[in-house]
Design a protein around this motif. Structure first.
Motif, PDB file in Angstrom:
ATOM      1  N   ALA A  80      -0.807   0.936   0.083  1.00 53.11           N
ATOM      2  CA  ALA A  80      -0.424   1.378  -1.266  1.00 53.11           C
ATOM      3  C   ALA A  80      -0.610   0.278  -2.315  1.00 53.11           C
ATOM      4  O   ALA A  80      -0.525   0.554  -3.515  1.00 53.11           O
ATOM      5  CB  ALA A  80       1.038   1.819  -1.250  1.00 53.11           C
ATOM      6  N   ALA A  81      -0.891  -0.951  -1.843  1.00 55.76           N
ATOM      7  CA  ALA A  81      -0.839  -2.116  -2.738  1.00 55.76           C
ATOM      8  C   ALA A  81      -1.776  -2.012  -3.945  1.00 55.76           C
ATOM      9  O   ALA A  81      -1.472  -2.534  -5.010  1.00 55.76           O
ATOM     10  CB  ALA A  81      -1.135  -3.381  -1.943  1.00 55.76           C
ATOM     11  N   LYS A  82      -2.929  -1.336  -3.780  1.00 51.91           N
ATOM     12  CA  LYS A  82      -3.878  -1.337  -4.914  1.00 51.91           C
ATOM     13  C   LYS A  82      -3.570  -0.262  -5.964  1.00 51.91           C
ATOM     14  O   LYS A  82      -4.303  -0.144  -6.932  1.00 51.91           O
ATOM     15  CB  LYS A  82      -5.304  -1.218  -4.397  1.00 51.91           C
ATOM     16  N   TYR A  83      -2.524   0.517  -5.759  1.00 51.99           N
ATOM     17  CA  TYR A  83      -2.186   1.566  -6.720  1.00 51.99           C
ATOM     18  C   TYR A  83      -0.960   1.138  -7.536  1.00 51.99           C
ATOM     19  O   TYR A  83      -0.051   0.504  -6.991  1.00 51.99           O
ATOM     20  CB  TYR A  83      -1.890   2.891  -5.996  1.00 51.99           C
ATOM     21  N   GLU A  84      -0.945   1.526  -8.807  1.00 55.04           N
ATOM     22  CA  GLU A  84       0.202   1.174  -9.655  1.00 55.04           C
ATOM     23  C   GLU A  84       1.289   2.238  -9.469  1.00 55.04           C
ATOM     24  O   GLU A  84       1.308   3.261 -10.144  1.00 55.04           O
ATOM     25  CB  GLU A  84      -0.247   1.105 -11.119  1.00 55.04           C
ATOM     26  N   ILE A  85       2.178   1.951  -8.539  1.00 54.34           N
ATOM     27  CA  ILE A  85       3.200   2.939  -8.184  1.00 54.34           C
ATOM     28  C   ILE A  85       4.424   2.775  -9.087  1.00 54.34           C
ATOM     29  O   ILE A  85       4.935   1.658  -9.260  1.00 54.34           O
ATOM     30  CB  ILE A  85       3.603   2.764  -6.706  1.00 54.34           C
TER      31      ILE A  85
END
Ligand SMILES: NC(=O)c1ccc[n+]([C@@H]2O[C@H](COP(=O)([O-])OP(=O)(O)OC[C@H]3O[C@@H](n4cnc5c(N)ncnc54)[C@H](OP(=O)(O)O)[C@@H]3O)[C@@H](O)[C@H]2O)c1
Length: 263
Positions: A80-85
């Motif tokens: 999930a790290a590359k998405y701006e959650i």
């Protein structure tokens, strides 16, 4: 502020292949959120991903994963790290109804892991990034079963008390940092839960809610309170139990639940 400005652009939903998680995914898609969806059943996730992408024009990424596997939350965080959650919904969970002494010890371990350890680790893993952003939301799916001890669902109710307390406590700790935490307490809701939990269907005839109304209500309650109980009947019955001695409230709950498991 628009929902997606406060909690977007991406939301992560666990247990998104069925029931409440799939309904959360749809409710968020309607609000224009991009989605990271995770569960074990890859085909189900792919079907949901394809449908939501074409129906709402959003981006959806499916992450097939067993959250009970070793280091699963770390693996999820890496993916999930590359998405701006901006929003995390720790929803995956399961229950078991019946006499505690008959509960399979391996399933019991898995239940405590999925219902307690996983959401706690998810909070510890994802909340620091939301704190850095100074905005966002975290929902943990507890249950009405977390409000009172539940004989014949003894360990399940205890895991949901953990979720409820964790969510309510974090809501206070993160207040003022722009992060809204909500412990969601569904009552009996249509999903695959009852079949898997050894519960006879239909449970609590007449107050069996839909997953869609649960998801909408929970999303609308985010930022308004630390915990939310779905439905008037559930709120009313839990209010009554608060005024009873704990032993009596537990006894009454046990009476109701004793008829609802498959022997
Ligand atoms: N339905 C109710 O009446 C009710 C009431 C109160 C609280 N809740 C809570 O609501 C939450 C959602 O339940 P539900 O009713 O939607 O049940 P459900 O229909 O059985 O869905 C459970 C979801 O969790 C996923 N899951 C199960 N084990 C997993 C694992 N090891 N790793 C990753 N994902 C896993 C399942 O997907 P895969 O099988 O594909 O992995 C599925 O997507 C749970 O926390 C439950 O305790 C439900």
């Amino acid at each position: 502020m628009e929902f997606s400005e406060k909690y977007g652009p991406w939301a992560l939903v666990t247990g998104a292949s069925a029931g409440l998680g799939a309904a959360f995914a749809e409710s968020l898609a309607k609000r224009g959120m991009h989605l990271l969806l995770t569960a074990r059943r890859e085909n189900r996730l792919d079907d949901i991903t394809n449908r939501l992408t074409s129906q709402y024009g959003i981006d959806v990424v499916s992450i097939p994963l067993d959250l009970c596997a070793p280091a699963a939350v770390e693996a999820l965080a890496n993916k999930a790290a590359k998405y701006e959650i901006g929003l995390v919904i720790a929803n995956a969970g399961f229950g078991w109804a019946g006499p505690f002494l008959q509960q399979d010890p391996e399933r019991l371990k898995e239940m405590v892991k999925l219902n307690c350890e996983v959401p706690a680790l998810m909070a510890r893993t994802f909340l620091p990034e939301l704190e850095n952003q100074g905005r966002g939301g975290f929902m943990i799916i507890a249950s009405t079963a977390g409000h009172v001890a539940t004989p014949w669902m003894a360990a399940y109710g205890a895991t949901k008390a953990f979720d409820l307390h964790l969510g309510e406590a974090l809501a206070i700790e993160l207040k003022g940092k722009g992060i809204d935490v909500l412990a969601v307490c569904p009552g009996s809701t249509k999903s695959e839960f009852h079949e898997l939990a050894n519960i006879k269907a239909p449970v609590f005839r007449g107050i069996h809610a839909t997953a869609e109304s649960l998801a909408e209500g929970a999303i609308n309650s985010l930022g308004r309170k630390p915990s939310w109980i779905h439905g008037f009947a559930n709120r009313f019955s839990l209010l009554i139990t608060k005024y009873l001695p704990r032993k009596l409230a537990t006894w009454i709950t046990g009476k109701a639940l004793s008829k609802h498991y498959r022997s």
